[in-house]
Design an enzyme around this catalytic site. Structure first.
Site, short mmCIF file in Angstrom:
data_model
loop_
_atom_site.label_atom_id
_atom_site.label_comp_id
_atom_site.label_asym_id
_atom_site.label_seq_id
_atom_site.Cartn_x
_atom_site.Cartn_y
_atom_site.Cartn_z
N GLU A 120 7.13 -39.38 21.94
CA GLU A 120 6.05 -38.56 21.40
C GLU A 120 5.26 -39.37 20.39
O GLU A 120 5.67 -40.47 19.98
CB GLU A 120 6.59 -37.26 20.79
CG GLU A 120 7.11 -36.29 21.84
CD GLU A 120 7.51 -34.94 21.27
OE1 GLU A 120 7.31 -34.73 20.06
OE2 GLU A 120 8.04 -34.12 22.03
N HIS A 238 -2.11 -28.62 14.94
CA HIS A 238 -1.76 -29.33 16.17
C HIS A 238 -3.03 -29.61 16.95
O HIS A 238 -3.88 -28.73 17.12
CB HIS A 238 -0.80 -28.49 17.02
CG HIS A 238 -0.07 -29.29 18.04
ND1 HIS A 238 -0.69 -29.78 19.17
CD2 HIS A 238 1.23 -29.71 18.11
CE1 HIS A 238 0.21 -30.46 19.89
NE2 HIS A 238 1.37 -30.43 19.26
N ARG A 285 -0.52 -36.98 14.28
CA ARG A 285 -1.19 -35.72 14.59
C ARG A 285 -2.46 -35.48 13.79
O ARG A 285 -3.44 -34.97 14.32
CB ARG A 285 -0.21 -34.56 14.37
CG ARG A 285 0.78 -34.38 15.48
CD ARG A 285 1.65 -33.18 15.25
NE ARG A 285 2.59 -33.02 16.36
CZ ARG A 285 3.54 -32.09 16.39
NH1 ARG A 285 3.69 -31.26 15.39
NH2 ARG A 285 4.35 -32.01 17.43
N HIS A 346 -0.46 -25.09 12.95
CA HIS A 346 0.81 -25.22 13.67
C HIS A 346 2.04 -25.24 12.76
O HIS A 346 3.04 -24.59 13.05
CB HIS A 346 0.77 -26.51 14.49
CG HIS A 346 2.01 -26.77 15.30
ND1 HIS A 346 2.48 -25.87 16.25
CD2 HIS A 346 2.88 -27.81 15.30
CE1 HIS A 346 3.58 -26.36 16.80
NE2 HIS A 346 3.85 -27.53 16.24
N ARG A 381 3.90 -34.18 9.28
CA ARG A 381 5.19 -34.21 9.98
C ARG A 381 5.16 -35.07 11.24
O ARG A 381 4.25 -34.97 12.05
CB ARG A 381 5.60 -32.78 10.35
CG ARG A 381 6.86 -32.71 11.19
CD ARG A 381 7.29 -31.28 11.39
NE ARG A 381 6.39 -30.51 12.23
CZ ARG A 381 6.46 -30.45 13.56
NH1 ARG A 381 7.37 -31.14 14.19
NH2 ARG A 381 5.61 -29.70 14.24
#
Length: 538
Positions: A120, A238, A285, A346, A381
């Protein structure tokens, strides 16, 4: 009013709450049992819908190491992650994953029986475990729920909301007052260990991947009780939520889709992420989110698209069954069609300040999961670190409570008696339009405290929230669960705004158009009820 006593009370029934309940039941002497409280039904939580997976630095994965994972976490956290916390959580990952297997969690494996590890964004190696393809949260929570229901030490209250923590004159938590939304009855629950596992506050924003449950209840309870709250300005948006105008609660298109090679494109198929970051679609992100937001604004678009058509339909349906199925319900075949996506609120990096064991600044009060701010996530995060933090901190909390006296407090001091007596008053007769007020909060936060901020927008939000609050005056008792949620949303919205005003820099998920540079010194924003403004601490 009914009074009850429990050795431990856990508020919230997501993965953090349920795993903590099971581990505490295994390791602690619970003379008075354990109470697990959920304001919905057992297992109905944000973590149930987590798709992407859970980080696992496994002993058998020779390509990975704790140092690599810690470095990835610190890099994504934009200088604000706690290296020691990241190291402990990474080192514990192998053990907690194996422990979840003992509880019946079924992680996906390849044809050779080895764990199927995927990549990811911002990870340096494949280290993400999944369950059911893209239903990891559901897989973990289903197994935990089955175990909770079989555990004789654990009692469950459903449709029950915590309304006030009981704090004595020595600033020690001695229990909680709850309200059952079905019976309309209050109950005083006495306990020497109260655990907040209530999740985040995505519902403060107009567009969010979060369930309607995510109204910031735990942060609001802790703040009102006098606990230190930290880094509330860091809200992760997100980048890829399914953009369907008829829905405000946006379905998450997992980062794992990009991890498998999907590309962000315009309607004509042209890519754009290369001009924003060397990692393109796999950049952190916050970078991807701002890039998409900028493209939408610059070209007056409602959304951009995710192109996964290079993958076969069989691969997509096996790897992403939930995403494939839901997109198909909306007329999108992800093996042939581009997926319309846009950013949505998110995850909250900030929350109640805790250490690795979940201890807050108030003795007897603990917090784990998204409601807590351990310092792991910093300003942004790293993907799939959230579920890992949930289970590791729950594990560490259970270990800490093993050596803690869990006998319920036998006496109440005047401070607690006065707090309980307040709830003997009659309910107000006002009938509030909760849904309308909630939507107005969401509009304010999305328009003025969203992906891009500045002094003017933040002060506007503060002013508009103050005006709106007059339509829902502060009071002791509220008529139902929805009104208590609205109360909590007002509290948390103001905390986010106040912290965002104070942080005059851009860092991670907090991006200010009037302060685009990042300060050399990385500091946390902390706020305590009664103080006029947040303070910075290293």
């Amino acid at each position: 009013m009914k009074h009850s006593e429990y050795s431990v009370v856990i508020i919230g029934s997501g993965i953090a709450g349920q795993y903590a309940a099971l581990k505490i039941s295994q390791s602690s002497n619970l003379n008075d049992g354990l109470l697990l409280i959920t304001k919905s039904k057992l297992g109905e939580s944000n973590s149930r819908y987590a798709q992407g997976g859970i980080v696992a630095v496994l002993d058998e994965n020779e390509k990975d190491s704790t140092s690599l994972h810690v470095n990835d976490t610190l890099r994504a956290g934009a200088g604000l992650s706690d290296g020691n916390i990241a190291k402990i959580i990474s080192e514990c990952s192998n053990n907690v994953i194996k422990d979840l297997l003992n509880f019946g969690v079924d992680f996906d494996k390849d044809e050779n029986g080895n764990f199927y590890l995927t990549m990811e964004a911002a990870h340096s190696v494949n280290r993400i475990l999944h369950s059911g393809g893209d239903a990891t949260g559901r897989g973990i929570e289903k197994a935990l729920t089955e175990n909770v229901l079989k555990d004789e030490n654990i009692q469950v209250y459903e449709q029950t909301v915590a309304v006030e923590l009981l704090i004595d004159a020595n600033k020690t938590c001695k229990g909680v007052i709850v309200f059952n939304d079905l019976t309309q009855e209050y109950e005083v629950i006495h306990s020497s260990a109260v655990v907040l596992a209530t999740g985040g506050f995505g519902q403060l924003y107009k567009y969010t991947t979060n369930l309607s449950l995510a109204t910031g209840d735990g942060v609001a309870l802790a703040y009102e009780a006098g606990a230190v709250v930290q880094d509330m300005e860091f809200v992760q948006f997100h980048p890829t939520a399914l953009s369907i105008e008829s829905s405000k609660n946006r379905f998450l298109i997992s980062e794992a889709v990009r991890g498998e090679g999907a590309k962000l494109v315009y309607k004509n198929g042209e890519r754009f992420m290369d001009k924003y970051h060397e990692l393109a679609e796999l950049a952190p992100r916050d970078v991807v989110t701002r890039a998409i937001f900028n493209e939408m604004k610059e070209h007056n678009l409602k959304n951009v698209f995710l192109n996964s058509t290079h993958l076969s339909k069989d691969v997509l349906s096996k790897r992403f069954p939930t995403i494939s199925r839901l997109c198909a319900k909306n007329g999108i075949d992800i093996s042939k069609d581009f997926i319309p996506v846009s950013p949505a609120a998110h995850y909250s990096m900030g929350g109640v300040k805790t250490n690795i064991e979940g201890q807050t600044s108030i003795k007897g009060l603990y917090a784990i999961g998204e409601v807590a701010s351990t310092g792991l996530h910093g300003a942004n995060r790293l993907a799939s670190n959230s579920l890992l933090e949930c289970v590791v901190c729950a594990y560490e909390l259970s270990d800490f409570l093993t050596f803690t006296n869990l006998d319920f407090p036998s006496q109440m001091d005047k401070t607690i008696k006065d707090a309980i007596d307040k709830y003997s008053c009659d309910l107000p007769e006002d009938d509030y339009d909760v849904e309308d007020l909630k939507q107005k909060i969401q509009d304010i936060m999305w328009n003025y405290v969203g992906i891009l901020r500045d002094e003017k927008s933040l002060l506007t939000a503060k002013e508009k929230l103050a005006e709106l609050r007059k339509e829902f005056p502060v009071q002791i008792k509220y008529a139902n669960k929805r009104e208590y949620e609205l109360r909590n949303m007002f509290i948390v919205a103001n905390l986010i705004v106040d912290c965002a005003i104070e942080r005059k820099e851009s860092r991670g998920a907090h991006y200010r158009l009037d302060y685009t540079k990042t300060m050399e010194e990385a500091v946390h924003t902390q706020i305590v009820k009664g103080e006029k403004e947040p303070v910075f601490v290293k």
